[in-house]
Design a protein around this motif. Structure first.
Motif, PDB file in Angstrom:
ATOM      1  N   GLN A 441     -82.387  15.825  25.098  1.00 25.52           N
ATOM      2  CA  GLN A 441     -82.254  14.700  24.166  1.00 25.52           C
ATOM      3  C   GLN A 441     -80.798  14.265  24.021  1.00 25.52           C
ATOM      4  O   GLN A 441     -80.499  13.062  23.996  1.00 25.52           O
ATOM      5  N   LEU A 444     -79.755  12.398  27.265  1.00 26.42           N
ATOM      6  CA  LEU A 444     -80.398  11.108  27.495  1.00 26.42           C
ATOM      7  C   LEU A 444     -79.693   9.968  26.782  1.00 26.42           C
ATOM      8  O   LEU A 444     -79.843   8.802  27.165  1.00 26.42           O
ATOM      9  N   HIS A 445     -78.914  10.272  25.754  1.00 21.59           N
ATOM     10  CA  HIS A 445     -78.191   9.220  25.037  1.00 21.59           C
ATOM     11  C   HIS A 445     -77.003   8.703  25.834  1.00 21.59           C
ATOM     12  O   HIS A 445     -76.467   7.636  25.511  1.00 21.59           O
ATOM     13  N   LEU A 450     -81.339   7.949  34.770  1.00 20.51           N
ATOM     14  CA  LEU A 450     -82.377   8.957  34.521  1.00 20.51           C
ATOM     15  C   LEU A 450     -83.106   9.342  35.797  1.00 20.51           C
ATOM     16  O   LEU A 450     -83.672  10.427  35.882  1.00 20.51           O
ATOM     17  N   LEU A 530     -89.697  12.839  26.506  1.00 19.81           N
ATOM     18  CA  LEU A 530     -88.377  12.240  26.286  1.00 19.81           C
ATOM     19  C   LEU A 530     -87.934  11.431  27.504  1.00 19.81           C
ATOM     20  O   LEU A 530     -87.421  10.312  27.370  1.00 19.81           O
ATOM     21  N   MET A 533     -90.013   8.239  27.727  1.00 22.23           N
ATOM     22  CA  MET A 533     -89.663   7.289  26.664  1.00 22.23           C
ATOM     23  C   MET A 533     -88.347   6.572  26.963  1.00 22.23           C
ATOM     24  O   MET A 533     -88.123   5.459  26.483  1.00 22.23           O
ATOM     25  N   HIS A 534     -87.496   7.202  27.743  1.00 25.72           N
ATOM     26  CA  HIS A 534     -86.230   6.571  28.142  1.00 25.72           C
ATOM     27  C   HIS A 534     -86.354   5.896  29.517  1.00 25.72           C
ATOM     28  O   HIS A 534     -85.345   5.684  30.197  1.00 25.72           O
ATOM     29  N   GLN A 535     -87.578   5.585  29.914  1.00 23.05           N
ATOM     30  CA  GLN A 535     -87.866   4.784  31.110  1.00 23.05           C
ATOM     31  C   GLN A 535     -87.626   5.527  32.422  1.00 23.05           C
ATOM     32  O   GLN A 535     -87.236   4.922  33.425  1.00 23.05           O
TER      33      GLN A 535
END
Length: 823
Positions: A441, A444-445, A450, A530, A533-535
Motif C-alpha cells: 500500500q 502503490l502511492h 504497476l 490493492l 484497484m490501482h489499475q
C-alpha cells in the motif's frame, strides 16, 4: 602580501608592489605557462587560465615549504604533495587548504566485501561510469542558448572588455581559450576511458578536472596515478595534516567527541576527510552509532551523502548493518535467495543478556539512521545496488519503508539483471503476512509503473517444471497415444472469439507474483485487490500464465474471485493455446483443492464467461489437433498411466481417492459441455440440423444456377459439432452415430451403453416420434436393438480382459472402463 596555503591572489599588481608575473598572456589575461613572484619571497611556477592559477604547478614559500599539485581557480583541487623542511609530506587529494582524501588506509574501514550476502547484488557492468569532458549528461537542448555568442553579446564586445569575472564565458570563448592553453602540450596516444573512482559529485568534478589536464602531468614531479590509486609508500613520513586527518577518522570511530571537536575547531583536518577507500569520518561515526559525533561533523560542514569508492554512503552502510541477511523474509519473488531464519537459542540468563544487548545496539543504529535521514541523507545517493528501499522491503519493515518514501526514496529501481531485475513492488507483493499488505500500500502511492516486468521472461513457473516421479515416467514410455488426426475442433459458431489482442509474454509483474503465492490466501488476496484497484493489468502473460491461471495453480480461490471481479479475462489464450479453464481441470494443480472445490472453481469460471468450447490445441510429437477443455482434461488425465490404466482394486487408498476426484471432475465438465452444445444447437432449425447430422458430415454441398444456364457448386460449413455424447471428447477418438436416431455420437461401446442407460433412451424415443418415414424408423430400431442385446456379452468380455491384467490401451479409443468399482 602574504600567500595562503591554498589560495593565490588572482590579479597581477606589479605596479602596486604586490606581485610580479612573467609568462604567457591571452586576451590581456595571464594564460598559459608562467611564474608569479610575491614580495614575501613566495613563488608559483605553473599554469594560468584567464588570470587565475589553473593546472599543475608548484608553490614555494620562503620558509622552505613547497606544494606541488593541481589547481583550479586559484585553489588546490586534485592530487598534490605538500613538503616540509624536515622531510615530512602530506600526500593525497586536496580541496583548498585541506586534504580531502588520503593515500593511506584507516584500520577498520567499512567494505562491502566483508558482507558476502550483499555482494551478489553488485552488478559490475551496470555500475561502471566513465569520465568525459566532451559530453555533459545534464546539458539539455535549451541550455545551448547561453553558449552562443550572438545570443548574449553584441558583436565585437571583447574589443571593449575582457573582464571574465563579469562577462559570461560562452562556448566559443572557452574553446579558443582551451586551444591556446593546450597548444604546446603533446597529444597522448589513444587511451581507454577513465572509470569514475568515486561517484560523489565533488569528487567526480575533481576527477574530471584531473582528466582534462592529463596531458600536462609531466609538469608534475610525482606520478599522478600513484596518488589516485592510493600508493603512499614512495613518499616521506606523513605530515601534520595527514596525521590529523587520520586521527579524525579514528577518533570518530571510537566515539571520542572531545578529540574530534578539537581537530575541527583548530582547522587541522577537513570534516569530509576520507581514507584511500573513501571511508569518511562521518561514515566511521555512523557505523558505530555515535550520533553526537555525526551531528558535530554535519554541523562542521561534512557532506551527509558523500560515498566511498565502493559507492556506499554513510546511510547505506548503516542499512547493511541494520538489515543482515537473517532479517530478510522468505518470498517467492527471489527464487535464488537463500534466506535463513534467526537461530533459536535457549532461554538462559546469558542468552537473554546477549539478546538485550543486541536489541540495544540495534535500537541505537536505528536512531542513527533516523538522524541521518533527518539531516538530509538521500536514500538514492548510494551507487551500489540494492537500493536502500530493498533492504526495508525484504525485511518486511513497514515503518522503514514509510520513512524512506517520505524522504524521497525512488521506487522505480531494480535489482541487477542476474537477480531478475525485480522492483521493490515485486518483492512487496510476495511478502507474507499483514506487513506485505501494508508495504504494498505504501509503494502503490508512489510506484511509477504497476505493470513493470521483471527480467525473468525466460523462466518457467515452478510447478510446471517439477519432473514426474520415476515410476510414472517409466509408465509414460509404454506408448500412450492420442491418435490425433488434425481435428479442427468445434465450428466457429459454437464459441466466442477472444476479441482483445493476445499480449506478448514477458517477465513477471507484481500481480503475477501475488497470484502465485501459496503462503496466505487472505493476505495475498488483499495485495491483489490493492494492485487491481490501482489499475494493475490482470491480462498479461508470463511463462505461459496469466494472473488468473497462477491464482488457480496456487489454489487461491479468493484471488480468483478478486481477479474476475476486476476484469480478468477467463478466455485469455495461454501458452499452448489453453485457457484458465484448462488450468482448472489440469491434474498438475489438483493437490491444491478438494473435489468439491475443483468443481466449484469450474462453475465459477463458467459463470464469469469462460467458454468451455473455446479451441484448445493438443500436441503429441509432430501431430496436433484442436479440441475443447474437455479434451484437454482427458489428455492430462491419461498422462498419469498409473491412475488411468490400472484396475481400481489394485490402486492404493490414496490413489483410489485421486481416481474418484478426477472422475467426478471429468463427469462434471462433460455435463457442462453437453449443456453448452445443446443450448447452442437450439438456436438453429432443428429439422435442418437433424438432417445434416444424419449425413455424417459437417460440409454440405449446394448447387446453384447462374445466368446463362451454368451451375455453381459451393460447400457450406454447417454448425455441427461431433463429440462423444457421454464423455465429451472430440479429439483422438472414433465417433459413431446412434444407429436409431443418428442424433448423437459416442466414442466406444462403453460410452454408448452408459449414454443409452443414463439419458439417451428417453431422448431417442422422443426424437423418433418427430422423425418421418417408416423405413428410416425400422432401420434405426434395428441398430438400437443391437446395442441393447450386445450389452451383456460385452460386459462379460470386459471382465475377462480385466482378470487377464489388461493390455496396452490407446488413449482416446475408450473401449473399456478400467475402474468400474462394481465389477
Amino acid at each position: 602580501m602574504a600567500v595562503s596555503a591554498g589560495r593565490v591572489p588572482s590579479q597581477p599588481a606589479a605596479e602596486a608592489g604586490e606581485a610580479r608575473y612573467v609568462g604567457e598572456f591571452y586576451m590581456d589575461h595571464r594564460h598559459g605557462k608562467g611564474i608569479c613572484y610575491w614580495p614575501d619571497g613566495s613563488k608559483f611556477t605553473g599554469a594560468f587560465y584567464l588570470g587565475r592559477i589553473e593546472g599543475y604547478g608548484t608553490l614555494e614559500w620562503k620558509d622552505g615549504r613547497k606544494f606541488q599539485g593541481l589547481y583550479k581557480s586559484d585553489e588546490r583541487f586534485g592530487p598534490g604533495i605538500e613538503s616540509y623542511p624536515d622531510g615530512c609530506q602530506d600526500v593525497g587529494l586536496w580541496l583548498r587548504d585541506h586534504l580531502i582524501k588520503l593515500c593511506t588506509e584507516v584500520p577498520g574501514w567499512f567494505s562491502l566485501l566483508d558482507y558476502p550476502a550483499h555482494c551478489r547484488y553488485i552488478d559490475d557492468n551496470s555500475q561502471k561510469k566513465y569520465i568525459s569532458v566532451e559530453e555533459d549528461p545534464f546539458l539539455y537542448s535549451y541550455k545551448h542558448l547561453p553558449f552562443d555568442d550572438k545570443d548574449i553579446f553584441p558583436e565585437g564586445v571583447f574589443a571593449y572588455s575582457c573582464n571574465t569575472d563579469h562577462l559570461t564565458l560562452t562556448r566559443s570563448v572557452l574553446e579558443e581559450c582551451d586551444a591556446w592553453y593546450f597548444q604546446n602540450t603533446s597529444k597522448l596516444p589513444e587511451e581507454d576511458p577513465w572509470p569514475v573512482a568515486n561517484v560523489t559529485p565533488l569528487l567526480v568534478r575533481m576527477q574530471t578536472h584531473v582528466y582534462k589536464h592529463r596531458r600536462c602531468q609531466m609538469e608534475f614531479t610525482s606520478d599522478v596515478s600513484l596518488i589516485l590509486s592510493g600508493a603512499r609508500s614512495i613518499y616521506g613520513p606523513p605530515g601534520p595534516r595527514e596525521l590529523a586527518s587520520e586521527q579524525l577518522i579514528q577518533k570518530a570511530a571510537r566515539g571520542d567527541y572531545d578529540g574530534v571537536y578539537a581537530i575541527l575547531r583548530n582547522g587541522l583536518a577537513h570534516p569530509d576527510i576520507a581514507d584511500k577507500h573513501g571511508y569518511t569520518a562521518l561514515a566511521a561515526a555512523a557505523v558505530h552509532s555515535h550520533s553526537d559525533i555525526v551531528d558535530l561533523l554535519l554541523d562542521s560542514g561534512a557532506d551527509v551523502n558523500k560515498c566511498s569508492d565502493e559507492g556506499l554512503s554513510a546511510l547505506s552502510m548503516c542499512f547493511i548493518l541494520f538489515y543482515p541477511e537473517e532479517s530478510f523474509k522468505d518470498n517467492i519473488a527471489e527464487r535464488s535467495l537463500h534466506s535463513s531464519k534467526w537461530n533459536e537459542q535457549s532461554e538462559s540468563s546469558e542468552t537473554v543478556n546477549v539478546a538485550e544487548g543486541i536489541i540495544s545496539e540495534r535500537q541505537k543504529r536505528w536512531e542513527t539512521i533516523q538522524l541521518l535521514l533527518r539531516r538530509g541523507a538521500d536514500p538514492n545517493a548510494s551507487w551500489v545496488t540494492p537500493h536502500l528501499l530493498f533492504f526495508a522491503v525484504k525485511a518486511a519493515d513497514a515503518e522503514a519503508v514509510k520513512l524512506l518514501l517520505e524522504r524521497g526514496a525512488r521506487t522505480d529501481v531494480q535489482l541487477p539483471s542476474k537477480l531478475g531485475g525485480l522492483t521493490p513492488l515485486h518483492i512487496a507483493a510476495s511478502i507474507p503476512g499483514e506487513e506485505g499488505v501494508q508495504i504494498t500500500q505504501y509503494l502503490l502511492h508512489s510506484a511509477p509503473d504497476l505493470n513493470a516486468r521483471a527480467e525473468d521472461g525466460n523462466k518457467v513457473y515452478g510447478p510446471d517444471q517439477i519432473p514426474q516421479p520415476p515410476s510414472r515416467e517409466a509408465n509414460l514410455t509404454g506408448g500412450v497415444t492420442l491418435q490425433l488426426k488434425n481435428e479442427e475442433g468445434p465450428p466457429q459458431e459454437y464459441f466466442s472469439f477472444h476479441s482483445s489482442p493476445v499480449p506478448e509474454e514477458g517477465g513477471r509483474s507484481a500481480l503475477h507474483i501475488a497470484c502465485a503465492r501459496e503462503d496466505d490466501s487472505e493476505h495475498a488476496r488483499d495485495v491483489i485487490r490493492l494492485l487491481l484497484m490501482h489499475q494493475a493489468n490482470p491480462n498479461t502473460l508470463w511463462s505461459g500464465h496469466s494472473p488468473l491461471s497462477l491464482a488457480i495453480a496456487s489454489g487461491n480461490d479468493l484471488a480468483v474471485v478478486e481477479l474476475l471481479k476486476h476484469g480478468a479475462d477467463p478466455n485469455l489464450p495461454l501458452s499452448g493455446a489453453i485457457s484458465a479453464l484448462c488450468a482448472a481441470v489440469s491434474t498438475e494443480y489438483e493437490h491444491q483443492r478438494t473435489t468439491a472445490q475443483r468443481i466449484a472453481l469450474v462453475d465459477k469460471l463458467l459463470e464469469a464467461g469462460a467458454d468451455i468450447l473455446a479451441p484448445v490445441t493438443l500436441r503429441e510429437g509432430q501431430r496436433k489437433a484442436v479440441g475443447t477443455a474437455v479434451d484437454y482434461a482427458y489428455y492430462k488425465y491419461y498422462q498419469d498411466r498409473r491412475i488411468a490404466h490400472t484396475s481400481y482394486h489394485i490402486l492404493s487408498a490414496s490413489e483410489q481417492e485421486v481416481f474418484q476426484t478426477r472422475q467426478s471432475l471429468l463427469e462434471h465438465i462433460t455435463a457442462k459441455l453437453r449443456e453448452r452444445v445443446i443450448l447452442k444447437e437450439k438456436e438453429w432449425d432443428q429439422e435442418e440440423l437433424r438432417r445434416f447430422k444424419k449425413l455424417g458430415s459437417a460440409v454440405h454441398t449446394r448447387v446453384s444456377k447462374k445466368k446463362g444456364g451454368s451451375c455453381h457448386v459451393e460447400e457450406v460449413r454447417l454448425p455441427f459439432f461431433k463429440y462423444c455424447y457421454q464423455c465429451g471428447r472430440s479429439v483422438g477418438v472414433q465417433l459413431s452415430p446412434c444407429m436409431r436416431c443418428h442424433e448423437v455420437f459416442t466414442c466406444s461401446e462403453t460410452c454408448r451403453r452408459r449414454s443409452w442407460n443414463e439419458r439417451h433412451r428417453q431422448e431417442c424415443s422422443g426424437l423418433l416420434e418427430k422423425s418421418t418415414g417408416q423405413a428410416a424408423l425400422d432401420a434405426s430400431s434395428e441398430g438400437c436393438k443391437k446395442n441393447v442385446t450386445d450389452e451383456k456379452g460385452e460386459n462379460e468380455r470386459e471382465g475377462k480382459n480385466e482378470r487377464r491384467g489388461g493390455g496396452k490401451t490407446e488413449v482416446g479409443i475408450g473401449g473399456r472402463e478400467h475402474h468400474r468399482k462394481n465389477d
